[in-house]
Design a protein around this motif. Structure first.
Motif, mmCIF file in Angstrom:
data_model
loop_
_atom_site.group_PDB
_atom_site.id
_atom_site.type_symbol
_atom_site.label_atom_id
_atom_site.label_comp_id
_atom_site.label_asym_id
_atom_site.label_seq_id
_atom_site.Cartn_x
_atom_site.Cartn_y
_atom_site.Cartn_z
ATOM 1 N N ILE A 1 39.190 48.083 -2.048
ATOM 2 C CA ILE A 1 39.592 49.490 -2.073
ATOM 3 C C ILE A 1 38.380 50.385 -1.848
ATOM 4 C CG2 ILE A 1 40.477 51.314 -3.586
ATOM 5 C CD1 ILE A 1 42.260 49.051 -4.867
ATOM 6 N N HIS B 1 40.319 50.222 8.006
ATOM 7 C CA HIS B 1 41.647 49.716 7.668
ATOM 8 C C HIS B 1 41.464 48.324 7.073
ATOM 9 C CE1 HIS B 1 45.877 48.408 9.340
ATOM 10 N NE2 HIS B 1 45.698 48.038 8.083
ATOM 11 N N HIS C 1 43.221 45.176 5.576
ATOM 12 C CA HIS C 1 44.481 44.449 5.437
ATOM 13 C C HIS C 1 44.271 43.271 4.499
ATOM 14 C CE1 HIS C 1 48.424 42.879 6.535
ATOM 15 N NE2 HIS C 1 47.866 41.689 6.652
ATOM 16 N N VAL D 1 46.516 48.399 -5.819
ATOM 17 C CA VAL D 1 46.672 48.612 -4.377
ATOM 18 C C VAL D 1 47.641 49.760 -4.111
ATOM 19 C CG1 VAL D 1 47.467 47.557 -2.232
ATOM 20 C CG2 VAL D 1 46.072 46.241 -3.825
ATOM 21 N N MET D 2 48.726 49.815 -4.867
ATOM 22 C CA MET D 2 49.704 50.876 -4.670
ATOM 23 C C MET D 2 49.095 52.254 -4.955
ATOM 24 S SD MET D 2 53.631 50.868 -6.075
ATOM 25 C CE MET D 2 53.844 49.204 -5.437
ATOM 26 N N GLN E 1 46.874 53.176 -2.010
ATOM 27 C CA GLN E 1 47.684 53.602 -0.866
ATOM 28 C C GLN E 1 48.235 55.003 -1.083
ATOM 29 O OE1 GLN E 1 50.431 50.296 -0.878
ATOM 30 N NE2 GLN E 1 49.537 49.437 0.990
ATOM 31 N N PRO F 1 43.557 53.515 3.844
ATOM 32 C CA PRO F 1 44.178 52.661 4.874
ATOM 33 C C PRO F 1 44.190 51.190 4.475
ATOM 34 C CG PRO F 1 41.936 53.232 5.520
ATOM 35 C CD PRO F 1 42.206 53.968 4.229
ATOM 36 N N ILE F 2 45.139 50.830 3.614
ATOM 37 C CA ILE F 2 45.261 49.471 3.098
ATOM 38 C C ILE F 2 46.673 48.967 3.363
ATOM 39 C CG2 ILE F 2 45.169 48.014 1.035
ATOM 40 C CD1 ILE F 2 43.204 50.072 -0.154
ATOM 41 N N THR F 3 46.789 47.763 3.922
ATOM 42 C CA THR F 3 48.086 47.142 4.151
ATOM 43 C C THR F 3 48.073 45.737 3.563
ATOM 44 O OG1 THR F 3 47.332 46.482 6.364
ATOM 45 C CG2 THR F 3 48.654 48.488 6.206
ATOM 46 N N TYR G 1 56.731 43.589 -1.781
ATOM 47 C CA TYR G 1 55.854 44.751 -1.902
ATOM 48 C C TYR G 1 56.257 45.805 -0.860
ATOM 49 C CZ TYR G 1 51.655 47.558 -2.497
ATOM 50 O OH TYR G 1 50.795 48.594 -2.752
#
Length: 497
Positions: free
Chosen positions: A221, A230, A232, A251-252, A255, A260-262, A346
């Motif tokens: 993060i 980004h 991922h 993580v949520m 975001q 920019p996290i997937t 998720y």
């Protein structure tokens, strides 16, 4: 009318939100029209009673061969990408795939681990599972902080891979946990400058501090926030293990703040990797992971390790051997099932297989042309049934998500993760005029995975037709063994690269 019409199917397209009976016209490898009453054609697929959807996109597939493609075709996959590990050198890898011919669309990121191996220990082999195992005999690239000169060499190798069309940067941080924050910051700065994603196997996966999964996610993060890259997250389930609830919350929140996290996940509680992975030799392996050494099982013969001594001896003798790691007991433990749900369901997360190569009893990788696969070929059930398992269990049987939303996790979401950096992905994962004719037609009521840990090479069932760039790979449930319509998915290549 020339071309092909897929007639009368239940067309499910997450981009437009369509879930209705319709026809699809395919011309010259593209979708020409979607609607009703579209006329006749040279070829017709009667899709009455079947679902017609974009072909599934796998962001995380290590097989990258004809046998791997065939098994994934029956899983509904039309595009298979190796992004977590990636390859090096990039240009020669793409050239070899084109020379051999591929069934599915294919692509790869540029491999940070092999950049480290080259810059820090002077081994410049082309990336492969076997070469990875050999490189693990010299632990410097896994354990050591890179010097300034070594870091410059790492960045230069990665940059060259991006110039050669690599789809972002694959960061196998768990296999080189000694890498420093300064180096990884530089890698992420390069990714941000080039506008490409990174695909990370987080450095640590324990529930226990220090070096916990939480610490690894906090670092990831931080890289996203400090560099704008980004980030991922690969296999959110096996990276987070039994701490997935706490990890998902972190993580949520990141975001929600716009970072920019997937994420991606596969629908199994058992992982797979090479025996020489650094985390297996951790003296505190059992305490930190909550599993014994018998949770590690050799793929080729099914043997589970008795203790640390046996595992270390096998690491020294056969470092590139594939093993299973039984982490979550989803068959018998309700809490473990809930943990897997958190990662697989998720919000906005993709489904991705982490499909492994197919190996023979002598531990060699099978790349031959036999179909069906040799009876003694083994891998991991996820290499044969990830997407069908997800759609069967979470969508049809449990109705945890709608069919439209479930298809999105297999198609549109992975396409959108890559769309900004890789123009080829903007025409995949959707059913609209002008999009690539990568299409799966399946029987939703019978669609199922068949591979089990006792029988890994059973193809999935229920896929009746599969088109890759408009060409049939599966017709009426039968593999077209001569078909080689796969095309490269690649970023634009820099001039002179």
């Amino acid at each position: 009318m020339s071309g092909l019409v897929i007639r009368g199917g239940r067309v499910v397209d997450p981009e437009s939100g369509i879930d209705a009976l319709a026809d699809i016209v395919v011309l010259d490898g593209k979708i020409a029209a979607v609607g009703t009453g579209l006329g006749e054609a040279e070829r017709v697929i009667d899709a009455t009673g079947l679902v017609v959807a974009p072909g599934f996109i796998d962001l995380h597939a290590h097989g990258q061969s004809i046998p791997a493609d065939r098994m994934q075709a029956f899983d509904g996959v039309t595009t298979t990408l190796d992004l977590e590990a990636g390859v090096m050198p990039v240009a020669s890898w793409y050239r070899r795939q084109a020379e051999r011919g591929r069934i599915l669309n294919y692509g790869a990121s540029t491999n940070w681990a092999f950049a480290r191996i080259g810059a820090m220990v002077g081994i410049n082999e082309e990336s492969s599972l076997e070469a990875f195992g050999r490189a693990m005999r010299d632990p410097r690239w896994m354990d050591n902080i890179a010097s300034d000169g070594e870091q410059a060499g790492i960045i230069a190798r990665i940059a060259q891979g991006l110039d050669e069309g690599g789809i972002g940067i694959g960061i196998l941080n768990a296999y080189a946990p000694g890498a420093g924050v300064q180096e990884l910051t530089a890698v992420c700065q390069l990714a941000a400058a080039q506008g490409v994603p990174t695909f990370t196997h987080i450095a640590y996966m324990s529930r226990i501090d220090p070096k916990s999964a939480v610490e690894a996610y906090i670092r990831l993060i931080g890289y996203a926030g400090a560099t704008g890259a980004h980030m991922h997250i690969c296999h959110f389930n096996s990276s987070s293990k039994t701490d997935v609830e706490r990890c998902a919350e972190l993580v949520m929140k990141a975001q929600a703040q716009g970072l920019p996290i997937t994420v991606e996940a596969y629908p199994y509680g058992t992982g797979s990797t090479v025996l020489a992975a650094a985390f297996f030799s951790d003296p505190e392996f059992e305490t930190r992971n909550g599993t014994g050494y018998d949770s590690v099982q050799r793929v080729a013969d099914g043997r589970r390790f008795r203790d640390r001594q046996e595992l270390l001896a096998a690491q020294a003798e056969e470092p590139s051997t594939l093993v299973l790691w039984h982490i979550l007991d989803t068959e018998n433990n309700e809490q473990h099932r809930r943990m897997l749900d958190l990662s697989v369901l998720y919000p906005g997360g993709a489904i991705a297989s982490d499909a492994m190569p197919w190996s023979l009893p002598d531990a060699s990788i099978y790349t031959g042309d036999a179909w069906p696969l040799p009876e003694d070929a083994t891998s991991h059930p996820r290499s044969a049934g990830t997407f069908t398992r997800f759609l069967r269990h979470w969508v049809r049987e449990r109705q945890a998500v709608s069919l439209l939303d479930g298809i999105a996790k297999c198609t549109l979401i992975p396409a959108e993760i890559l769309a900004a950096s890789t123009p080829a992905m903007r025409d995949k994962g959707r059913l609209r005029p002008g999009a690539d004719a990568d299409i799966v037609v399946f029987d939703f009521e019978t669609l199922t995975d068949r591979a089990e840990f006792s029988a890994m090479n059973r193809p999935a069932e229920g896929v009746k037709h599969l088109l890759v760039n408009g060409q049939a790979v599966i017709s009426d449930g039968v593999m077209e063994v001569a078909a080689r319509p796969g095309q490269p998915v690649r970023r634009p290549v820099a001039s002179g690269a």
